[in-house]
Design a protein around this motif. Structure first.
Motif, mmCIF file in Angstrom:
data_model
loop_
_atom_site.group_PDB
_atom_site.id
_atom_site.type_symbol
_atom_site.label_atom_id
_atom_site.label_comp_id
_atom_site.label_asym_id
_atom_site.label_seq_id
_atom_site.Cartn_x
_atom_site.Cartn_y
_atom_site.Cartn_z
ATOM 1 N N PHE A 17 -14.893 -25.520 6.244
ATOM 2 C CA PHE A 17 -14.889 -24.063 6.291
ATOM 3 C C PHE A 17 -16.107 -23.479 5.277
ATOM 4 O O PHE A 17 -16.644 -22.393 5.714
ATOM 5 N N LYS A 18 -16.439 -24.239 4.369
ATOM 6 C CA LYS A 18 -17.411 -23.571 3.470
ATOM 7 C C LYS A 18 -18.826 -23.812 4.436
ATOM 8 O O LYS A 18 -19.772 -23.135 4.094
ATOM 9 N N THR A 36 -16.311 -18.494 8.092
ATOM 10 C CA THR A 36 -15.154 -19.071 7.557
ATOM 11 C C THR A 36 -15.544 -19.391 6.097
ATOM 12 O O THR A 36 -14.572 -19.940 5.305
ATOM 13 N N THR A 37 -16.447 -18.840 5.564
ATOM 14 C CA THR A 37 -16.464 -19.019 4.066
ATOM 15 C C THR A 37 -15.686 -18.218 3.314
ATOM 16 O O THR A 37 -15.125 -19.072 2.136
ATOM 17 N N TRP A 68 -11.570 -27.884 3.186
ATOM 18 C CA TRP A 68 -12.341 -26.501 2.432
ATOM 19 C C TRP A 68 -13.784 -26.698 2.822
ATOM 20 O O TRP A 68 -14.419 -25.804 2.693
ATOM 21 N N SER A 88 -12.609 -20.441 3.264
ATOM 22 C CA SER A 88 -12.690 -21.772 2.232
ATOM 23 C C SER A 88 -12.495 -21.166 1.085
ATOM 24 O O SER A 88 -11.883 -21.748 0.043
#
Length: 554
Positions: free
Chosen positions: A241-242, A247-248, A238, A251
């Motif tokens: 991805f953040k 990819t936010t 997570w 996440s």
């Protein structure tokens, strides 16, 4: 005087006219305002009814505004896609300048233009639905476009990439040390658990031994380690991805997978709090009722409280019965407040469980009822020497379902209470406590021995035997006159029912000693003597067919 009054009347009349006129004018003004508002409201509703679906403008990742309605042969989706492509073209332009985006009024529409290239057009419909003027809405579109381009440039700059790489390295480093820490703590905890075998870990309520309890704790520790590893990897993914803008959303979705159930559970728990507190109050009330019953039972069992016709040994089983009844009644009160208690699934499972319990517990119910009856019949208690059919021993345990007896050879026999109810039970300990238990043996002596001498020898043997009552003297009965001998019965009293076997053994030994010292043979005189003479050698063979004495246990 008349003139003064007339002037006064005129002034009052004039003021009345002014007030009336003002109120009428205010009413007309308010009416005109209401009509104007109603007209605007009607126009807005009509526009909304004619308005088609909206389409989002998403040049990069986020929606910056919406486009309403079609224009010519272009639908709102096609217009939104075209605007998104134009904004992306502005981002790709290395010489992009914010000030180059101009607002131009053409054909009563405000157009956003960049170097003579149209970006978006704001017409009356867009302004009406956006609840702004065309110029204000166009200016808002311009600011959002510029902000979106700058944000995307910032996200893809070298500085931003370097920061992202640093965050990635930090996250991976934290995950590495976190996993190593989990494995380190797991190994230490495993060693600690094994060292506690026989110290703090000694088994659980006799159900499992210490070794199995150690294996159980190690299994739970492995399960906890697995859960912590999964959670660490999940949070690490997570966080990775953040870091990246593209990819936010992913996440956020991963986080939502965890937070949504937790929020739902928390919301359910908060909604259930009134019922939970009701259940808690009911349980507290019944807890204090149980404590009061237990106190009274303890006082009765110790003899501090006496009730006529109620024996002290009834106190504990009666308390257990009341305890079960209280639990059943408490469950009946709590059941409506349990979550999903009114659902058909919960009710179906309850009915199914009740049917299975009723079908499979016939013998159990029978033993429970028998155990209840035995408790109040009081045929025996723990420690009593009893005999049931061919089972002779001491009662070591008496439960609601079974009775356990330890025989004279230390064999534990488990007897269902339903069998105890259907079996004749001899309680030697009860007789010994209340009256004195009579033990007796049979001795056969020939007619040539006077009965007075036999009785004197038997009484001497009884006086030499331990664990017999001194106040109640032994007595002797002649039970039969057989063909060759007389049968005597020696009866003695004792309070030690648990020592019956030892008393019988000692009594027989002392009888043998007394008769041997007196020169009296306890063997029956029923014998055959054969004399065989062979030359000078005189050999006599005695063939004896004894009828042994008949010492009998009660």
């Amino acid at each position: 005087m008349h003139k003064r009054y007339s002037i006064s009347y005129r002034l009052v009349f004039l003021l009345a006219l002014i007030v009336c006129g003002t109120s009428v004018f205010a009413q007309k003004k308010n009416t005109n305002k209401k009509k104007a508002v109603e007209v605007v409201t009607i126009d807005t509703i009509q526009i909304a009814k004619l308005f088609p679906r909206k389409a989002p403008v998403v040049p990069f990742r986020d929606t910056i505004f919406y486009i309403y309605g079609s224009m010519g042969s272009f639908t709102s989706e096609q217009r939104a896609n075209a605007i998104s492509e134009r904004i992306r073209a502005l981002y790709d332009d290395p010489r992009f300048d914010d000030d180059s985006i101009k607002l131009i009024d053409i054909d009563d529409n405000i157009k956003l233009v960049y170097k003579n290239e149209l970006i978006v057009s704001v017409d009356t419909l867009q302004a009406a639905l956006g609840e702004k003027t065309k110029i204000a809405l166009a200016q808002s579109f311009r600011e959002k476009i510029i902000a979106s381009i700058h944000k995307h440039q910032e996200e893809n700059s070298l500085r931003r990439i370097a920061i992202q790489a640093g965050w990635v390295a930090l996250i991976l480093l934290v995950m590495f040390f976190l996993l190593r820490g989990i494995f380190f703590v797991y190994r230490r905890a495993k060693i600690f658990i094994r060292l506690q075998r026989g110290k703090r870990i000694k088994g659980i309520f006799g159900l499992i031994d210490a070794d199995r309890e150690v294996h159980l704790f190690i299994f739970l520790l492995k399960l906890l380690r697995f859960v912590l590893i999964i959670m660490s990897l999940y949070l690490g993914i997570w966080a990775l991805f953040k870091v990246f803008p593209n990819t936010t959303d992913l996440s956020d979705r991963l986080l939502d997978y965890v937070l949504s159930p937790l929020k739902s559970i928390a919301r359910s728990v908060i909604d259930y709090l009134p019922e939970f507190f009701t259940i808690l109050v009911i349980m507290v009330i019944f807890m204090y009722i149980r404590k009061s019953f237990r106190f009274v039972a303890q006082q009765i069992s110790t003899g501090k409280i006496t009730i006529k016709g109620f024996y002290p040994d009834w106190a504990t089983p009666t308390y257990n019965i009341l305890n079960v009844i209280l639990y059943i009644f408490m469950f009946i009160l709590i059941f409506p407040y349990l979550p999903k208690s009114d659902s058909t699934v919960f009710q179906g499972v309850s009915v199914f469980a009740g049917i299975m319990l009723s079908l499979g517990s016939t013998s159990i119910i029978g033993n429970l009822v028998a155990g209840l009856v035995i408790t109040y019949m009081r045929p025996f208690k723990i420690g009593d020497r009893i005999k049931m059919d061919d089972c002779l021993g001491d009662v070591v345990e008496k439960t609601a379902l079974v009775t356990r007896v330890r025989t004279l050879k230390n064999e534990i026999i488990t007897i269902p209470n339903s069998n105890v109810m259907n079996t004749k039970t001899l309680n030697y300990s009860a007789s010994a406590r209340e009256y004195g238990l009579i033990l007796y043996i049979h001795v056969t002596v020939g007619y040539e021995v006077p009965w007075e001498q036999v009785q004197e020898l038997l009484l001497t043997a009884a006086s030499n035997t331990d664990n017999l009552m001194k106040k109640q003297k032994p007595f002797i009965l002649q039970t039969s006159l057989d063909e060759f001998n007389i049968e005597y019965q020696l009866n003695v009293y004792t309070k030690e029912a648990g020592k019956m076997s030892a008393i019988y053994s000692d009594l027989r030994k002392h009888v043998q000693d007394a008769f041997r010292e007196a020169g009296i043979n306890l063997v029956s005189p029923h014998y055959i003597i054969n004399q065989n003479f062979d030359g000078d050698k005189n050999q006599t063979e005695n063939v004896v067919e004894p009828t042994p004495s008949k010492p009998s246990d009660k």
